[in-house]
Design a protein around this motif. Structure first.
Motif, PDB file in Angstrom:
ATOM      1  N   LEU A 369       0.818  -1.208   0.000  1.00  0.00           N
ATOM      2  CA  LEU A 369       0.000   0.000   0.000  1.00  0.00           C
ATOM      3  C   LEU A 369       0.851   1.258   0.000  1.00  0.00           C
ATOM      4  N   GLU A 370       1.849   1.293   0.889  1.00  0.00           N
ATOM      5  CA  GLU A 370       2.692   2.473   0.958  1.00  0.00           C
ATOM      6  C   GLU A 370       4.041   2.071   1.499  1.00  0.00           C
ATOM      7  N   ILE A 371       5.023   2.894   1.200  1.00  0.00           N
ATOM      8  CA  ILE A 371       6.391   2.603   1.629  1.00  0.00           C
ATOM      9  C   ILE A 371       6.870   3.763   2.489  1.00  0.00           C
ATOM     10  N   GLY A 372       7.484   3.459   3.620  1.00  0.00           N
ATOM     11  CA  GLY A 372       7.913   4.506   4.536  1.00  0.00           C
ATOM     12  C   GLY A 372       8.916   5.449   3.885  1.00  0.00           C
ATOM     13  N   ARG A 373       8.890   6.733   4.247  1.00  0.00           N
ATOM     14  CA  ARG A 373       9.783   7.704   3.650  1.00  0.00           C
ATOM     15  C   ARG A 373      10.930   8.020   4.597  1.00  0.00           C
ATOM     16  N   ILE A 374      12.154   8.013   4.060  1.00  0.00           N
ATOM     17  CA  ILE A 374      13.306   8.414   4.862  1.00  0.00           C
ATOM     18  C   ILE A 374      14.035   9.581   4.192  1.00  0.00           C
ATOM     19  N   SER A 375      13.541  10.028   3.047  1.00  0.00           N
ATOM     20  CA  SER A 375      14.205  11.103   2.329  1.00  0.00           C
ATOM     21  C   SER A 375      13.179  11.861   1.494  1.00  0.00           C
ATOM     22  N   TYR A 376      13.402  13.173   1.296  1.00  0.00           N
ATOM     23  CA  TYR A 376      12.531  13.949   0.425  1.00  0.00           C
ATOM     24  C   TYR A 376      12.938  13.821  -1.042  1.00  0.00           C
ATOM     25  N   ARG A 377      14.080  13.187  -1.303  1.00  0.00           N
ATOM     26  CA  ARG A 377      14.535  13.026  -2.680  1.00  0.00           C
ATOM     27  C   ARG A 377      13.649  11.999  -3.375  1.00  0.00           C
ATOM     28  N   LEU A 378      12.941  12.414  -4.413  1.00  0.00           N
ATOM     29  CA  LEU A 378      11.970  11.556  -5.073  1.00  0.00           C
ATOM     30  C   LEU A 378      12.617  10.334  -5.706  1.00  0.00           C
ATOM     31  N   THR A 379      13.783  10.495  -6.276  1.00  0.00           N
ATOM     32  CA  THR A 379      14.424   9.373  -6.946  1.00  0.00           C
ATOM     33  C   THR A 379      14.779   8.265  -5.947  1.00  0.00           C
ATOM     34  N   LYS A 380      15.103   8.641  -4.724  1.00  0.00           N
ATOM     35  CA  LYS A 380      15.400   7.613  -3.735  1.00  0.00           C
ATOM     36  C   LYS A 380      14.131   6.877  -3.328  1.00  0.00           C
ATOM     37  N   GLN A 381      13.036   7.605  -3.209  1.00  0.00           N
ATOM     38  CA  GLN A 381      11.754   6.977  -2.896  1.00  0.00           C
ATOM     39  C   GLN A 381      11.374   5.964  -3.978  1.00  0.00           C
ATOM     40  N   MET A 382      11.573   6.340  -5.224  1.00  0.00           N
ATOM     41  CA  MET A 382      11.261   5.442  -6.327  1.00  0.00           C
ATOM     42  C   MET A 382      12.176   4.223  -6.319  1.00  0.00           C
ATOM     43  N   ARG A 383      13.446   4.444  -5.986  1.00  0.00           N
ATOM     44  CA  ARG A 383      14.377   3.312  -5.922  1.00  0.00           C
ATOM     45  C   ARG A 383      13.927   2.301  -4.872  1.00  0.00           C
ATOM     46  N   GLN A 384      13.431   2.769  -3.745  1.00  0.00           N
ATOM     47  CA  GLN A 384      12.969   1.849  -2.715  1.00  0.00           C
ATOM     48  C   GLN A 384      11.755   1.055  -3.201  1.00  0.00           C
ATOM     49  N   TRP A 385      10.876   1.712  -3.961  1.00  0.00           N
ATOM     50  CA  TRP A 385       9.719   0.986  -4.492  1.00  0.00           C
ATOM     51  C   TRP A 385      10.175  -0.090  -5.486  1.00  0.00           C
ATOM     52  N   LEU A 386      11.200   0.224  -6.277  1.00  0.00           N
ATOM     53  CA  LEU A 386      11.731  -0.769  -7.219  1.00  0.00           C
ATOM     54  C   LEU A 386      12.334  -1.946  -6.475  1.00  0.00           C
ATOM     55  N   ARG A 387      13.000  -1.673  -5.369  1.00  0.00           N
ATOM     56  CA  ARG A 387      13.532  -2.771  -4.558  1.00  0.00           C
ATOM     57  C   ARG A 387      12.409  -3.684  -4.097  1.00  0.00           C
ATOM     58  N   LEU A 388      11.308  -3.078  -3.713  1.00  0.00           N
ATOM     59  CA  LEU A 388      10.163  -3.863  -3.253  1.00  0.00           C
ATOM     60  C   LEU A 388       9.551  -4.658  -4.404  1.00  0.00           C
ATOM     61  N   ARG A 389       9.387  -4.012  -5.581  1.00  0.00           N
ATOM     62  CA  ARG A 389       8.725  -4.672  -6.699  1.00  0.00           C
ATOM     63  C   ARG A 389       9.601  -5.748  -7.336  1.00  0.00           C
TER      64      ARG A 389
END
Length: 517
Positions: A369-389
């Protein structure tokens, strides 16, 4: 029945050999590699003889793999049949000692005929008996050439401590497309064996009748460090640890090794990991003993029992929300490892907040549903989602872990490709280069499904999709839901509880940079 199955397998092998002969004739006997002659046996020259020849080689390899699987099925049937025949010839009044000697003689006979060790022959007998007597779907898939012998052995291994009903359910999930809850993504036979084992292990842990907490507690008592001398002045040093600690050590070592890479560094990432580990264990972080303290401390880790801290390297954990709250005991998923006890996931929340990245799952179907945020940098947030997917490199048969991979546009930014999750994929450095310098091309992806790949020969390899399933609901909440009246159709104020067909899309921020690095 067993004899009939063996005969049918022989007939299937005969058909495979005939088909293989056709492919070999097309490949080897049709056109020389210099392309000067037209295909043999054809009145019409091929439009691209060399392409036809290359396709024939690949078709032959595919048919050979099916033939090898069918031969393995026949070997299993013959070994099981011989053992049962010998057992039937044992006199009913024979003593246990006589029966044991007869079993030893059977094992020795199989070992002699196949020219293998008696230990290997004994293992083969056990596997053959399990497959022929209790794994009908696995045997059928092996006979059809749909899975390999290694896939069949994995199914035997992973169902060893599961009751017959659970083993049948596991088989159906992966091998029966008409099962109530079939596996998503690639069929079992299209997954490389190590990835198939990971998916089977994950499913088994979720459905195992024994508590994962109790099994983990027993296994944790066996934690240890081992040392094994090897040749050429080398040795193996390994540790058997709780998964969260092992993954955290691996990720932290990888982070340190990657930070050391550069133009002036000749060592590979693998060599750097080894050097970092040796340096940390032998020298780094040593501090003098405090007054009155008889122990030692290395990098903040004391020698007191149970004082090992949570990993300092970032760890991605997918936690069913009810399990995180302590209402159920279903496993969480640790990135780079697999299922872990919920108590371990809760400990990561409590002790490793700085390094723990929480992923909550939908209580209806198990998707994130959602992934916790540890940074405001959008590219890092997307990278974490890719790790999950993706969890690993998306290239067929590649098992490279997500921390070592590159986030890359599937459709290049220069060609109009957006910077969004559905246009991004994770490739290891090797296959990232292959994408940009060969005819291998990634296929489409989505928010929750990684991309497949198409080879230069035009063959498509499907992606290994995450095998999400609905989490367990706490008994009290489930009882409440069971007694609720179905919602009135068309009532916009009534929450959708029964017959949910759609899930809200996770809000993942999309960047606008030129590279999702």
């Amino acid at each position: 029945m067993e004899s009939k199955a063996a005969v049918e397998t022989v007939e299937a092998i005969g058909a495979s050999v005939s088909a293989l002969a056709v492919f070999v004739d097309r490949a080897v006997g049709s056109v020389p590699l210099n392309g000067d002659e037209v295909p043999r046996g054809s009145s019409v020259p091929g439009l691209d003889p060399l392409r036809d020849q290359a396709d024939a080689y690949l078709d032959g390899l595919a048919e050979l793999a099916r033939t090898e699987a069918r031969l393995a099925a026949l070997k299993v049937q013959l070994v099981a049949g011989y053992a049962r025949t010998e057992k039937a010839m044992t006199p009913p009044a024979a003593s246990p000692q006589d029966c044991m000697v007869r079993d030893m003689a059977v094992t020795a006979e199989v070992a002699g005929v196949l020219t293998i060790s008696e230990r290997a022959a004994g293992n083969l007998q056990v596997e053959a008996n399990i497959l022929t007597a209790g794994r009908p779907l696995t045997m059928a898939a092996l006979q059809a050439g749909a899975i390999s012998w290694r896939h069949a052995r994995i199914m035997v291994d992973e169902t060893e401590n599961v009751d017959p009903a659970g083993a049948a359910e596991l088989e159906a999930h992966f091998l029966d497309p008409d099962a109530p809850d079939p596996a998503r993504g690639c069929p079992a036979g299209e997954l490389v064996p190590c990835r198939f084992r990971a998916k089977v292990c994950t499913w088994r842990e979720r459905h195992h009748p024994g508590s994962i907490e109790k099994r983990h507690a027993r296994s944790s008592a066996d934690r240890r460090v081992e040392y094994t001398p090897d040749s050429d002045g080398m040795a193996w040093f390994s540790a058997y640890l709780p998964a969260a600690q092992a993954v955290g050590i691996w990720n932290r070592t990888t982070d340190a090794a990657r930070a050391m890479q550069g133009p002036g560094e000749a060592r590979t990432l693998t060599q750097l990991r080894a050097d970092v580990t040796s340096t940390w264990l032998l020298t780094a972080g040593r501090r003098p003993k405090a007054e009155g303290n008889t122990g030692s401390a290395i990098d903040g880790i004391t020698d007191e029992f149970g004082a090992v801290p949570s990993p300092a390297a970032q760890v991605l954990v997918t936690v069913p929300v009810f399990s995180l709250l302590g209402l159920t005991e279903e496993p969480a998923m640790l990135d780079g490892y697999g299922p872990i006890p919920p108590s371990m996931a809760r400990a990561l929340v409590a002790d490793g907040a700085a390094s723990f990245l929480r992923v909550l799952t939908d209580p209806r179907d198990g998707a994130p549903l959602e992934i916790g945020r540890i940074s405001y940098r959008l590219t890092k947030q997307m990278r974490q989602w890719l790790r999950l997917r993706d969890a690993k490199c998306t290239f067929p048969a590649c098992n490279n872990h997500s921390l070592d991979n590159d986030a890359d546009h599937l459709l290049a930014w220069a060609r109009g490709g957006p910077t969004g999750i559905s246009n991004l994929g994770q490739s290891c450095p090797k296959h990232h280069r292959l994408k940009h310098n060969s005819g291998w091309t990634p296929a489409a992806a989505s928010t929750n499904d990684p991309p497949g790949w198409t080879s230069p020969a035009g063959r498509h390899y499907r992606s290994e999709q995450p095998d999400w399933e609905p989490p367990h609901w706490p008994p009290r909440i489930q009882a409440m839901l069971d007694h609720l009246d179905p919602p009135d159709e068309g009532d916009p104020c009534t929450p959708e509880i029964h017959g949910v067909t759609e899930r809200p899309v996770a809000e993942v921020p999309f960047g606008n940079g030129h590279e999702a690095a």
